[in-house]
Design a protein around this motif. Structure first.
Motif, PDB file in Angstrom:
ATOM      1  N   LYS A 323       6.164   7.759  -8.210  1.00  0.00           N
ATOM      2  CA  LYS A 323       5.769   7.748  -6.799  1.00  0.00           C
ATOM      3  C   LYS A 323       6.984   7.565  -5.894  1.00  0.00           C
ATOM      4  O   LYS A 323       7.138   8.242  -4.882  1.00  0.00           O
ATOM      5  CB  LYS A 323       4.765   6.619  -6.545  1.00  0.00           C
ATOM      6  N   ILE A 324       7.840   6.610  -6.270  1.00  0.00           N
ATOM      7  CA  ILE A 324       9.035   6.340  -5.475  1.00  0.00           C
ATOM      8  C   ILE A 324       9.953   7.559  -5.458  1.00  0.00           C
ATOM      9  O   ILE A 324      10.519   7.924  -4.433  1.00  0.00           O
ATOM     10  CB  ILE A 324       9.763   5.101  -6.033  1.00  0.00           C
ATOM     11  N   ILE A 347       3.564  -2.730  -0.245  1.00  0.00           N
ATOM     12  CA  ILE A 347       4.648  -2.614   0.734  1.00  0.00           C
ATOM     13  C   ILE A 347       4.520  -1.285   1.457  1.00  0.00           C
ATOM     14  O   ILE A 347       4.046  -0.293   0.897  1.00  0.00           O
ATOM     15  CB  ILE A 347       6.039  -2.741   0.061  1.00  0.00           C
ATOM     16  N   SER A 348       4.921  -1.254   2.709  1.00  0.00           N
ATOM     17  CA  SER A 348       4.849  -0.030   3.514  1.00  0.00           C
ATOM     18  C   SER A 348       5.809   1.022   2.978  1.00  0.00           C
ATOM     19  O   SER A 348       6.938   0.712   2.575  1.00  0.00           O
ATOM     20  CB  SER A 348       5.178  -0.343   4.975  1.00  0.00           C
ATOM     21  N   GLN A 355      14.066  -2.279  -0.503  1.00  0.00           N
ATOM     22  CA  GLN A 355      13.014  -3.272  -0.315  1.00  0.00           C
ATOM     23  C   GLN A 355      11.847  -3.025  -1.264  1.00  0.00           C
ATOM     24  O   GLN A 355      11.221  -3.956  -1.753  1.00  0.00           O
ATOM     25  CB  GLN A 355      12.532  -3.258   1.142  1.00  0.00           C
ATOM     26  N   VAL A 356      11.570  -1.756  -1.536  1.00  0.00           N
ATOM     27  CA  VAL A 356      10.502  -1.415  -2.476  1.00  0.00           C
ATOM     28  C   VAL A 356      10.910  -1.819  -3.897  1.00  0.00           C
ATOM     29  O   VAL A 356      10.124  -2.426  -4.637  1.00  0.00           O
ATOM     30  CB  VAL A 356      10.189   0.090  -2.411  1.00  0.00           C
ATOM     31  N   LEU A 357      12.143  -1.511  -4.276  1.00  0.00           N
ATOM     32  CA  LEU A 357      12.614  -1.857  -5.615  1.00  0.00           C
ATOM     33  C   LEU A 357      12.697  -3.374  -5.803  1.00  0.00           C
ATOM     34  O   LEU A 357      12.502  -3.882  -6.909  1.00  0.00           O
ATOM     35  CB  LEU A 357      13.986  -1.223  -5.870  1.00  0.00           C
ATOM     36  N   ASN A 358      12.974  -4.094  -4.713  1.00  0.00           N
ATOM     37  CA  ASN A 358      13.102  -5.555  -4.812  1.00  0.00           C
ATOM     38  C   ASN A 358      11.813  -6.222  -5.266  1.00  0.00           C
ATOM     39  O   ASN A 358      11.847  -7.290  -5.886  1.00  0.00           O
ATOM     40  CB  ASN A 358      13.529  -6.144  -3.461  1.00  0.00           C
TER      41      ASN A 358
END
Length: 379
Positions: A323-324, A347-348, A355-358
């Motif tokens: 997805k990412i 997460i948005s 920020q998504v990977l975090n």
């Protein structure tokens, strides 16, 4: 951050009870003299922390046992030498003992060049002409067999039926690339949301006794009701028939299954030689390995992307990374040995990729290295 909180972090450091986040912040103060927060710490406190680090170094203790020839230096030169030595020592300690922090710093700079997806798509008309929609102005952009093709709001394409007496359908193709999304309103009023790396083939005006479209990738449909003209969606391996309903289809070629989730109404699914099955709201059909199964599901989570969110609900790592990869248009390989790892979070999709990977890194079970548009997964 206020002065009280800055001093509190220093006190926790001296007591040995700093969290990883607080330690990382302290390290950033230590190595980054341009930090806006460094002014919150007094020079005395900074020197005390540096002395703490210096006194814990084995090389410091060993150096005291080695006899050296003493050289008398002038006072200004002493300060200059001490400053240079401190800079060299600080950088050396940082590079040797803080690889994880350096990785985060490098990731931050690399991630700055990776932007979230945006409204972009290409329209291919029946005559083969292509129109890049993100470059086209709002308004009527084409006329196709009795229908006007209109771009609105910078991210929606709609077909307005006019005088169509033809019995032959004129087919258009809307293609969304990686790092994009687009919405479409068909001539019958049906609304379609297309996710990254997806496409929809459809007639400009529906004729005959059915309304048929063909999807690759992922699409969310809100079908206009017409009992006399059923709506059918064809994907690789299955056909879905509806009268009027809301549902999502995930039919990406790199996924292990085709997932169809029903939010409202009723749909019937045919899949090759498998007997047709009917879905009720709140159910998801999974087509995999020539078998069609139905299970209850939180179908609202299936349309997270329509609401511009990522929702991971005990999702496996590889499906998350796919997805990412599609949304941020980056290359990610998921190691087979990590494929069974599960993650949950929300997460948005408008957030920076780091920020998504975090969210996943916070578990302490996986890390990521970003180099240009390629992301390496590390256990």
């Amino acid at each position: 951050m206020d002065t009280h909180k800055a001093k509190l972090i220093l006190d926790k450091y001296r007591a040995g009870i700093c969290s990883e986040e607080e330690l990382a912040l302290l390290e950033s103060w230590y190595v980054d003299s341009q930090s806006a927060d460094i002014d919150l710490i007094s020079e005395h406190d900074l020197i005390a922390v540096k002395n703490d680090i210096w006194n814990t170094l084995p090389v410091h203790n060993e150096a005291e046992t080695i006899p050296v020839k003493k050289i008398k230096l002038s006072t200004p030169f002493k300060y200059w030498v001490a400053a240079v030595a401190l800079i060299i020592l600080s950088v050396s300690i940082y590079l040797i003992n803080h690889n994880d922090f350096m990785l985060k710093v490098n990731n931050k700079f690399a991630a700055a060049h990776i932007k979230p997806g945006s409204a972009k798509a290409t329209l291919t008309l029946a005559n083969g002409k292509t129109i890049v929609l993100d470059n086209a102005n709002n308004g009527v952009i084409a006329g196709q067999n009795g229908a006007s093709v209109i771009k609105t709001n910078g991210e929606n394409l709609s077909y307005q039926r006019e005088n169509n007496t033809s019995s032959v359908e004129t087919i258009n193709l809307l293609s969304v690339p990686a790092g994009g999304f687009y919405t479409l309103t068909l001539s019958d009023g049906t609304k379609v949301w297309l996710n990254s790396k997806s496409s929809l083939k459809y007639p400009t005006c529906f004729v005959g006794n059915e309304r048929r479209v063909e999807l690759t990738g992922e699409g969310y449909f809100e079908v206009a009701h017409n009992a006399n003209q059923p709506f059918k969606v064809k994907t690789k391996g299955q056909v879905i028939e509806v009268l009027g309903t809301r549902f999502n289809i995930n039919a990406y070629g790199d996924e292990n299954s085709i997932n169809t989730s029903l939010l409202q109404g009723s749909i019937k699914i045919w899949a090759q030689d498998i007997p047709a099955k009917v879905l009720s709201p709140g159910e998801k059909a999974i087509l995999a390995d020539n078998a069609l199964s139905i299970q209850h599901s939180n179908v609202e989570d299936e349309i997270d992307w329509v609401n511009n969110d990522f929702i991971f609900n005990n999702s496996d790592l590889c499906s998350i990374l796919r997805k990412i990869s599609r949304w941020y248009n980056v290359e990610i390989d998921c190691p087979a040995e990590l494929s069974n790892m599960k993650f949950s979070g929300k997460i948005s999709r408008s957030k920076n990729i780091q920020q998504v990977l975090n969210i996943m890194e916070l578990t302490g079970s996986v890390n990521f290295k970003i180099e240009e548009r390629r992301i390496t997964v590390m256990p």
